[in-house]
Structure formats: structure tokens, C-alpha cells
Design a protein around this motif. Structure first.
Motif, PDB file in Angstrom:
ATOM      1  N   VAL A 161       7.413   5.663   8.189  1.00  0.00           N
ATOM      2  CA  VAL A 161       6.035   5.211   8.413  1.00  0.00           C
ATOM      3  C   VAL A 161       6.011   4.130   9.489  1.00  0.00           C
ATOM      4  O   VAL A 161       5.171   4.160  10.390  1.00  0.00           O
ATOM      5  CB  VAL A 161       5.400   4.704   7.097  1.00  0.00           C
ATOM      6  CG1 VAL A 161       4.066   4.009   7.367  1.00  0.00           C
ATOM      7  CG2 VAL A 161       5.221   5.845   6.120  1.00  0.00           C
ATOM      8  N   PHE A 162       6.942   3.197   9.411  1.00  0.00           N
ATOM      9  CA  PHE A 162       7.017   2.131  10.405  1.00  0.00           C
ATOM     10  C   PHE A 162       7.135   2.709  11.806  1.00  0.00           C
ATOM     11  O   PHE A 162       6.429   2.296  12.728  1.00  0.00           O
ATOM     12  CB  PHE A 162       8.200   1.212  10.099  1.00  0.00           C
ATOM     13  CG  PHE A 162       8.340   0.062  11.049  1.00  0.00           C
ATOM     14  CD1 PHE A 162       7.709  -1.139  10.806  1.00  0.00           C
ATOM     15  CD2 PHE A 162       9.072   0.191  12.216  1.00  0.00           C
ATOM     16  CE1 PHE A 162       7.806  -2.193  11.698  1.00  0.00           C
ATOM     17  CE2 PHE A 162       9.183  -0.841  13.111  1.00  0.00           C
ATOM     18  CZ  PHE A 162       8.548  -2.047  12.855  1.00  0.00           C
ATOM     19  N   LEU A 163       8.016   3.675  11.976  1.00  0.00           N
ATOM     20  CA  LEU A 163       8.220   4.275  13.299  1.00  0.00           C
ATOM     21  C   LEU A 163       6.995   5.039  13.775  1.00  0.00           C
ATOM     22  O   LEU A 163       6.653   5.001  14.962  1.00  0.00           O
ATOM     23  CB  LEU A 163       9.453   5.178  13.296  1.00  0.00           C
ATOM     24  CG  LEU A 163      10.788   4.448  13.234  1.00  0.00           C
ATOM     25  CD1 LEU A 163      11.931   5.431  13.023  1.00  0.00           C
ATOM     26  CD2 LEU A 163      11.005   3.605  14.486  1.00  0.00           C
ATOM     27  N   GLU A 213      14.929   6.661  -1.268  1.00  0.00           N
ATOM     28  CA  GLU A 213      13.865   7.513  -0.741  1.00  0.00           C
ATOM     29  C   GLU A 213      12.693   6.659  -0.242  1.00  0.00           C
ATOM     30  O   GLU A 213      12.105   6.942   0.809  1.00  0.00           O
ATOM     31  CB  GLU A 213      13.390   8.508  -1.807  1.00  0.00           C
ATOM     32  CG  GLU A 213      14.423   9.547  -2.177  1.00  0.00           C
ATOM     33  CD  GLU A 213      15.456   9.084  -3.223  1.00  0.00           C
ATOM     34  OE1 GLU A 213      16.303   9.905  -3.589  1.00  0.00           O
ATOM     35  OE2 GLU A 213      15.421   7.911  -3.649  1.00  0.00           O
ATOM     36  N   PHE A 214      12.376   5.625  -0.999  1.00  0.00           N
ATOM     37  CA  PHE A 214      11.308   4.713  -0.598  1.00  0.00           C
ATOM     38  C   PHE A 214      11.666   4.003   0.708  1.00  0.00           C
ATOM     39  O   PHE A 214      10.831   3.894   1.615  1.00  0.00           O
ATOM     40  CB  PHE A 214      11.034   3.702  -1.711  1.00  0.00           C
ATOM     41  CG  PHE A 214      10.004   2.677  -1.356  1.00  0.00           C
ATOM     42  CD1 PHE A 214       8.695   3.044  -1.077  1.00  0.00           C
ATOM     43  CD2 PHE A 214      10.335   1.328  -1.299  1.00  0.00           C
ATOM     44  CE1 PHE A 214       7.740   2.090  -0.739  1.00  0.00           C
ATOM     45  CE2 PHE A 214       9.395   0.371  -0.973  1.00  0.00           C
ATOM     46  CZ  PHE A 214       8.084   0.756  -0.686  1.00  0.00           C
ATOM     47  N   ALA A 215      12.892   3.546   0.819  1.00  0.00           N
ATOM     48  CA  ALA A 215      13.340   2.871   2.037  1.00  0.00           C
ATOM     49  C   ALA A 215      13.256   3.813   3.233  1.00  0.00           C
ATOM     50  O   ALA A 215      12.783   3.426   4.312  1.00  0.00           O
ATOM     51  CB  ALA A 215      14.763   2.352   1.859  1.00  0.00           C
ATOM     52  N   LEU A 263       9.608  -6.264  -1.601  1.00  0.00           N
ATOM     53  CA  LEU A 263       8.679  -5.718  -0.614  1.00  0.00           C
ATOM     54  C   LEU A 263       8.458  -6.719   0.507  1.00  0.00           C
ATOM     55  O   LEU A 263       8.437  -6.355   1.689  1.00  0.00           O
ATOM     56  CB  LEU A 263       7.342  -5.363  -1.274  1.00  0.00           C
ATOM     57  CG  LEU A 263       7.365  -4.277  -2.341  1.00  0.00           C
ATOM     58  CD1 LEU A 263       5.970  -4.099  -2.924  1.00  0.00           C
ATOM     59  CD2 LEU A 263       7.899  -2.969  -1.799  1.00  0.00           C
ATOM     60  N   VAL A 264       8.309  -7.981   0.146  1.00  0.00           N
ATOM     61  CA  VAL A 264       8.127  -9.034   1.148  1.00  0.00           C
ATOM     62  C   VAL A 264       9.378  -9.168   2.016  1.00  0.00           C
ATOM     63  O   VAL A 264       9.290  -9.343   3.234  1.00  0.00           O
ATOM     64  CB  VAL A 264       7.759 -10.370   0.479  1.00  0.00           C
ATOM     65  CG1 VAL A 264       7.714 -11.503   1.492  1.00  0.00           C
ATOM     66  CG2 VAL A 264       6.430 -10.254  -0.256  1.00  0.00           C
ATOM     67  N   ALA A 265      10.542  -9.049   1.398  1.00  0.00           N
ATOM     68  CA  ALA A 265      11.796  -9.123   2.164  1.00  0.00           C
ATOM     69  C   ALA A 265      11.873  -7.990   3.179  1.00  0.00           C
ATOM     70  O   ALA A 265      12.284  -8.198   4.330  1.00  0.00           O
ATOM     71  CB  ALA A 265      12.993  -9.084   1.224  1.00  0.00           C
ATOM     72  N   LEU A 324       0.831  -1.211   0.000  1.00  0.00           N
ATOM     73  CA  LEU A 324       0.000   0.000   0.000  1.00  0.00           C
ATOM     74  C   LEU A 324       0.864   1.259   0.000  1.00  0.00           C
ATOM     75  O   LEU A 324       0.593   2.215  -0.735  1.00  0.00           O
ATOM     76  CB  LEU A 324      -0.930   0.017   1.215  1.00  0.00           C
ATOM     77  CG  LEU A 324      -2.078  -0.985   1.196  1.00  0.00           C
ATOM     78  CD1 LEU A 324      -2.787  -0.987   2.536  1.00  0.00           C
ATOM     79  CD2 LEU A 324      -3.045  -0.664   0.071  1.00  0.00           C
ATOM     80  N   ILE A 325       1.902   1.251   0.824  1.00  0.00           N
ATOM     81  CA  ILE A 325       2.824   2.386   0.861  1.00  0.00           C
ATOM     82  C   ILE A 325       3.507   2.544  -0.488  1.00  0.00           C
ATOM     83  O   ILE A 325       3.638   3.665  -1.009  1.00  0.00           O
ATOM     84  CB  ILE A 325       3.856   2.208   1.994  1.00  0.00           C
ATOM     85  CG1 ILE A 325       3.172   2.249   3.354  1.00  0.00           C
ATOM     86  CG2 ILE A 325       4.947   3.275   1.916  1.00  0.00           C
ATOM     87  CD1 ILE A 325       4.045   1.766   4.491  1.00  0.00           C
TER      88      ILE A 325
END
Length: 86
Positions: A78-80, A70-72, A27-29, A8-9
């Protein structure tokens, strides 16, 4: 973070930056790195370590056609933010 949440992100990020997902396994990794457990025991001491692992994997295994760093960075942020609300 689940693979579905990262997808989604990624979709929103790609729409904003004009790129595409080129490797769904990446993405799964990244998701796996953030939620890693061994025999049910989390491998990360806290959310910051989990976010850093997510970021490292998404940089090492690019998921997008462009803007992978940038995505990473964005995924880690977002995770934080999500972790802070739990």
C-alpha cells in the motif's frame, strides 16, 4: 505513512483476516520507520527503502494477534502504491 493511515489499513486487514490489533505502539513504530527523518532529513533514499523499513518493523514488532508477516507485506505494498501516485 501516518499512524492513522496504518490504523485504517489494520482495521480493514483485521476485518478481512479475522484478527485484531494487539499493539497500537507497533503501528506507530511502523509509521515512524516509513517516514523517518533525522534533523529534518529523510533517512530513506526512496519509497522502496521506506516501504522495506515499514515491513521490517512490522515483522519485528508484531501489531496484530495473527498474520503479522502478511500485514507487513500488505502495508509495504500500500505504501508503494500511494508513493507512486505522488
Amino acid at each position: 505513512m501516518s499512524p492513522e493511515q496504518i490504523l485504517l489499513i489494520a482495521r480493514e486487514f483485521c476485518a478481512r483476516y479475522g484478527t485484531t490489533v494487539t499493539d497500537f505502539a507497533a503501528l506507530v513504530a511502523g509509521a515512524s520507520a516509513s517516514a523517518a527523518k533525522v534533523e529534518g532529513i529523510p533517512v530513506h533514499a526512496d519509497a522502496r527503502q521506506a516501504a522495506a523499513a515499514l515491513r521490517r518493523v512490522l515483522i519485528a514488532v508484531p501489531a496484530l494477534g495473527a498474520y503479522n508477516k502478511e500485514f507487513a507485506d500488505y502495508c509495504a505494498q500500500v505504501f508503494l502504491r500511494v508513493a507512486a501516485t505522488r
